[in-house]
Design a protein around this motif. Structure first.
Motif, PDB file in Angstrom:
ATOM      1  N   GLY A  51      -1.903  19.508  -0.603  1.00  0.00           N
ATOM      2  CA  GLY A  51      -2.766  19.604  -1.772  1.00  0.00           C
ATOM      3  C   GLY A  51      -3.219  18.254  -2.287  1.00  0.00           C
ATOM      4  O   GLY A  51      -3.110  17.242  -1.616  1.00  0.00           O
ATOM      5  N   LEU A  52      -3.708  18.265  -3.517  1.00  0.00           N
ATOM      6  CA  LEU A  52      -4.188  17.027  -4.121  1.00  0.00           C
ATOM      7  C   LEU A  52      -3.030  16.244  -4.726  1.00  0.00           C
ATOM      8  O   LEU A  52      -2.208  16.792  -5.445  1.00  0.00           O
ATOM      9  CB  LEU A  52      -5.213  17.342  -5.210  1.00  0.00           C
ATOM     10  N   GLU A  53      -2.972  14.978  -4.408  1.00  0.00           N
ATOM     11  CA  GLU A  53      -1.981  14.073  -4.970  1.00  0.00           C
ATOM     12  C   GLU A  53      -2.727  12.862  -5.508  1.00  0.00           C
ATOM     13  O   GLU A  53      -3.806  12.542  -5.046  1.00  0.00           O
ATOM     14  CB  GLU A  53      -1.003  13.597  -3.902  1.00  0.00           C
ATOM     15  N   GLY A  54      -2.156  12.166  -6.445  1.00  0.00           N
ATOM     16  CA  GLY A  54      -2.801  10.977  -6.976  1.00  0.00           C
ATOM     17  C   GLY A  54      -2.690   9.788  -6.042  1.00  0.00           C
ATOM     18  O   GLY A  54      -3.472   8.851  -6.103  1.00  0.00           O
ATOM     19  N   LYS A  55      -1.715   9.848  -5.156  1.00  0.00           N
ATOM     20  CA  LYS A  55      -1.428   8.720  -4.275  1.00  0.00           C
ATOM     21  C   LYS A  55      -2.458   8.608  -3.149  1.00  0.00           C
ATOM     22  O   LYS A  55      -2.840   9.604  -2.555  1.00  0.00           O
ATOM     23  CB  LYS A  55      -0.038   8.928  -3.684  1.00  0.00           C
ATOM     24  N   VAL A  87      -6.905   5.026   9.119  1.00  0.00           N
ATOM     25  CA  VAL A  87      -7.403   6.222   8.448  1.00  0.00           C
ATOM     26  C   VAL A  87      -6.799   6.370   7.056  1.00  0.00           C
ATOM     27  O   VAL A  87      -5.768   5.781   6.742  1.00  0.00           O
ATOM     28  CB  VAL A  87      -7.079   7.503   9.258  1.00  0.00           C
ATOM     29  N   THR A  88      -7.470   7.185   6.258  1.00  0.00           N
ATOM     30  CA  THR A  88      -6.911   7.702   5.017  1.00  0.00           C
ATOM     31  C   THR A  88      -6.475   9.126   5.312  1.00  0.00           C
ATOM     32  O   THR A  88      -7.282   9.937   5.783  1.00  0.00           O
ATOM     33  CB  THR A  88      -7.966   7.716   3.896  1.00  0.00           C
ATOM     34  N   PHE A  89      -5.204   9.425   5.057  1.00  0.00           N
ATOM     35  CA  PHE A  89      -4.701  10.778   5.281  1.00  0.00           C
ATOM     36  C   PHE A  89      -5.171  11.683   4.158  1.00  0.00           C
ATOM     37  O   PHE A  89      -5.082  11.346   2.980  1.00  0.00           O
ATOM     38  CB  PHE A  89      -3.175  10.790   5.367  1.00  0.00           C
ATOM     39  N   VAL A  90      -5.698  12.842   4.550  1.00  0.00           N
ATOM     40  CA  VAL A  90      -6.161  13.821   3.579  1.00  0.00           C
ATOM     41  C   VAL A  90      -5.038  14.817   3.301  1.00  0.00           C
ATOM     42  O   VAL A  90      -4.646  15.027   2.166  1.00  0.00           O
ATOM     43  CB  VAL A  90      -7.432  14.539   4.084  1.00  0.00           C
ATOM     44  N   GLU A  91      -4.511  15.433   4.358  1.00  0.00           N
ATOM     45  CA  GLU A  91      -3.364  16.333   4.239  1.00  0.00           C
ATOM     46  C   GLU A  91      -2.579  16.289   5.533  1.00  0.00           C
ATOM     47  O   GLU A  91      -3.148  16.130   6.609  1.00  0.00           O
ATOM     48  CB  GLU A  91      -3.787  17.768   3.923  1.00  0.00           C
ATOM     49  N   ALA A 133      -7.302  13.484   8.655  1.00  0.00           N
ATOM     50  CA  ALA A 133      -7.566  12.157   8.102  1.00  0.00           C
ATOM     51  C   ALA A 133      -9.051  11.840   8.245  1.00  0.00           C
ATOM     52  O   ALA A 133      -9.763  12.476   9.017  1.00  0.00           O
ATOM     53  CB  ALA A 133      -6.731  11.115   8.836  1.00  0.00           C
ATOM     54  N   VAL A 134      -9.488  10.851   7.475  1.00  0.00           N
ATOM     55  CA  VAL A 134     -10.869  10.369   7.574  1.00  0.00           C
ATOM     56  C   VAL A 134     -10.843   8.868   7.821  1.00  0.00           C
ATOM     57  O   VAL A 134      -9.875   8.189   7.479  1.00  0.00           O
ATOM     58  CB  VAL A 134     -11.701  10.692   6.308  1.00  0.00           C
ATOM     59  N   THR A 135     -11.906   8.359   8.414  1.00  0.00           N
ATOM     60  CA  THR A 135     -11.971   6.930   8.735  1.00  0.00           C
ATOM     61  C   THR A 135     -12.389   6.077   7.544  1.00  0.00           C
ATOM     62  O   THR A 135     -12.318   4.862   7.613  1.00  0.00           O
ATOM     63  CB  THR A 135     -12.938   6.675   9.905  1.00  0.00           C
ATOM     64  N   ASP A 136     -12.821   6.685   6.456  1.00  0.00           N
ATOM     65  CA  ASP A 136     -13.199   5.961   5.241  1.00  0.00           C
ATOM     66  C   ASP A 136     -11.921   5.551   4.514  1.00  0.00           C
ATOM     67  O   ASP A 136     -11.224   6.388   3.936  1.00  0.00           O
ATOM     68  CB  ASP A 136     -14.060   6.855   4.354  1.00  0.00           C
ATOM     69  N   MET A 137     -11.621   4.259   4.512  1.00  0.00           N
ATOM     70  CA  MET A 137     -10.357   3.776   3.957  1.00  0.00           C
ATOM     71  C   MET A 137     -10.295   3.832   2.433  1.00  0.00           C
ATOM     72  O   MET A 137      -9.220   3.719   1.860  1.00  0.00           O
ATOM     73  CB  MET A 137     -10.085   2.345   4.436  1.00  0.00           C
ATOM     74  N   VAL A 138     -11.400   4.003   1.745  1.00  0.00           N
ATOM     75  CA  VAL A 138     -11.366   4.079   0.287  1.00  0.00           C
ATOM     76  C   VAL A 138     -11.426   5.520  -0.220  1.00  0.00           C
ATOM     77  O   VAL A 138     -11.349   5.748  -1.425  1.00  0.00           O
ATOM     78  CB  VAL A 138     -12.487   3.229  -0.365  1.00  0.00           C
ATOM     79  N   PHE A 139     -11.523   6.483   0.671  1.00  0.00           N
ATOM     80  CA  PHE A 139     -11.572   7.889   0.270  1.00  0.00           C
ATOM     81  C   PHE A 139     -10.214   8.329  -0.277  1.00  0.00           C
ATOM     82  O   PHE A 139      -9.181   8.133   0.350  1.00  0.00           O
ATOM     83  CB  PHE A 139     -11.964   8.778   1.456  1.00  0.00           C
ATOM     84  N   ASN A 140     -10.238   8.898  -1.478  1.00  0.00           N
ATOM     85  CA  ASN A 140      -9.048   9.495  -2.077  1.00  0.00           C
ATOM     86  C   ASN A 140      -9.444  10.911  -2.481  1.00  0.00           C
ATOM     87  O   ASN A 140     -10.286  11.089  -3.366  1.00  0.00           O
ATOM     88  CB  ASN A 140      -8.595   8.687  -3.286  1.00  0.00           C
ATOM     89  N   PRO A 141      -8.864  11.949  -1.844  1.00  0.00           N
ATOM     90  CA  PRO A 141      -9.286  13.323  -2.131  1.00  0.00           C
ATOM     91  C   PRO A 141      -9.207  13.690  -3.610  1.00  0.00           C
ATOM     92  O   PRO A 141     -10.096  14.346  -4.133  1.00  0.00           O
ATOM     93  CB  PRO A 141      -8.322  14.170  -1.310  1.00  0.00           C
ATOM     94  N   THR A 142      -8.160  13.259  -4.288  1.00  0.00           N
ATOM     95  CA  THR A 142      -8.001  13.592  -5.704  1.00  0.00           C
ATOM     96  C   THR A 142      -9.148  13.023  -6.530  1.00  0.00           C
ATOM     97  O   THR A 142      -9.749  13.723  -7.356  1.00  0.00           O
ATOM     98  CB  THR A 142      -6.661  13.052  -6.243  1.00  0.00           C
ATOM     99  N   VAL A 143      -9.478  11.780  -6.304  1.00  0.00           N
ATOM    100  CA  VAL A 143     -10.569  11.136  -7.043  1.00  0.00           C
ATOM    101  C   VAL A 143     -11.890  11.836  -6.742  1.00  0.00           C
ATOM    102  O   VAL A 143     -12.661  12.156  -7.664  1.00  0.00           O
ATOM    103  CB  VAL A 143     -10.648   9.633  -6.698  1.00  0.00           C
ATOM    104  N   TRP A 144     -12.157  12.101  -5.482  1.00  0.00           N
ATOM    105  CA  TRP A 144     -13.438  12.712  -5.117  1.00  0.00           C
ATOM    106  C   TRP A 144     -13.582  14.131  -5.673  1.00  0.00           C
ATOM    107  O   TRP A 144     -14.671  14.536  -6.073  1.00  0.00           O
ATOM    108  CB  TRP A 144     -13.623  12.687  -3.604  1.00  0.00           C
ATOM    109  N   VAL A 145     -12.494  14.905  -5.711  1.00  0.00           N
ATOM    110  CA  VAL A 145     -12.579  16.262  -6.255  1.00  0.00           C
ATOM    111  C   VAL A 145     -12.774  16.213  -7.767  1.00  0.00           C
ATOM    112  O   VAL A 145     -13.658  16.874  -8.307  1.00  0.00           O
ATOM    113  CB  VAL A 145     -11.331  17.097  -5.876  1.00  0.00           C
TER     114      VAL A 145
END
Length: 108
Positions: A2-6, A17-21, A62-74
């Motif tokens: 799920g969504l985490e702040g980390k 990568v940035t891990f999504v889940e 995961a996504v290759t965008d290193m600044v992507f944070n799922p919590t922030v984007w949602v």
């Protein structure tokens, strides 16, 4: 997960990568892959190692965008659904397809 702040990041193979889940089932993997690709992200999927053949196959998305944070984007409502609406927390978590931005419900 799920969504985490980390903001969780690392590598899959040679790619940063940035891990999504992590440790999610195939249905969840497919949903996230389609949603993230629809929003312009390059998605990388890794199969988790299973202890035995009887264990279900789990995946890391995961996504290759290193600044992507799922919590922030949602919560900043930057992601779009397949029909052009903004992704809500319930939509992201596959609880509801309702994209109404209210995060609480009022009694009638």
């Amino acid at each position: 997960m799920g969504l985490e702040g980390k903001h969780s990041f690392g590598s899959i193979g040679e790619t940063r990568v940035t891990f999504v889940e992590k440790k999610i089932n195939e249905n969840r993997k497919d949903f996230l892959k389609r949603l993230l690709e629809h929003n312009g992200f390059e998605v990388i999927i890794q199969e988790e190692k299973r202890k035995s053949e009887e264990d279900p196959q789990l995946y890391t998305v995961a996504v290759t965008d290193m600044v992507f944070n799922p919590t922030v984007w949602v919560f900043q409502r930057k992601l779009k659904t397949f029909d052009g609406h903004k992704v809500t927390q319930d939509y992201w978590n596959q609880v509801s397809e309702d994209t109404n931005p209210h995060y609480w419900k009022f009694a009638d």
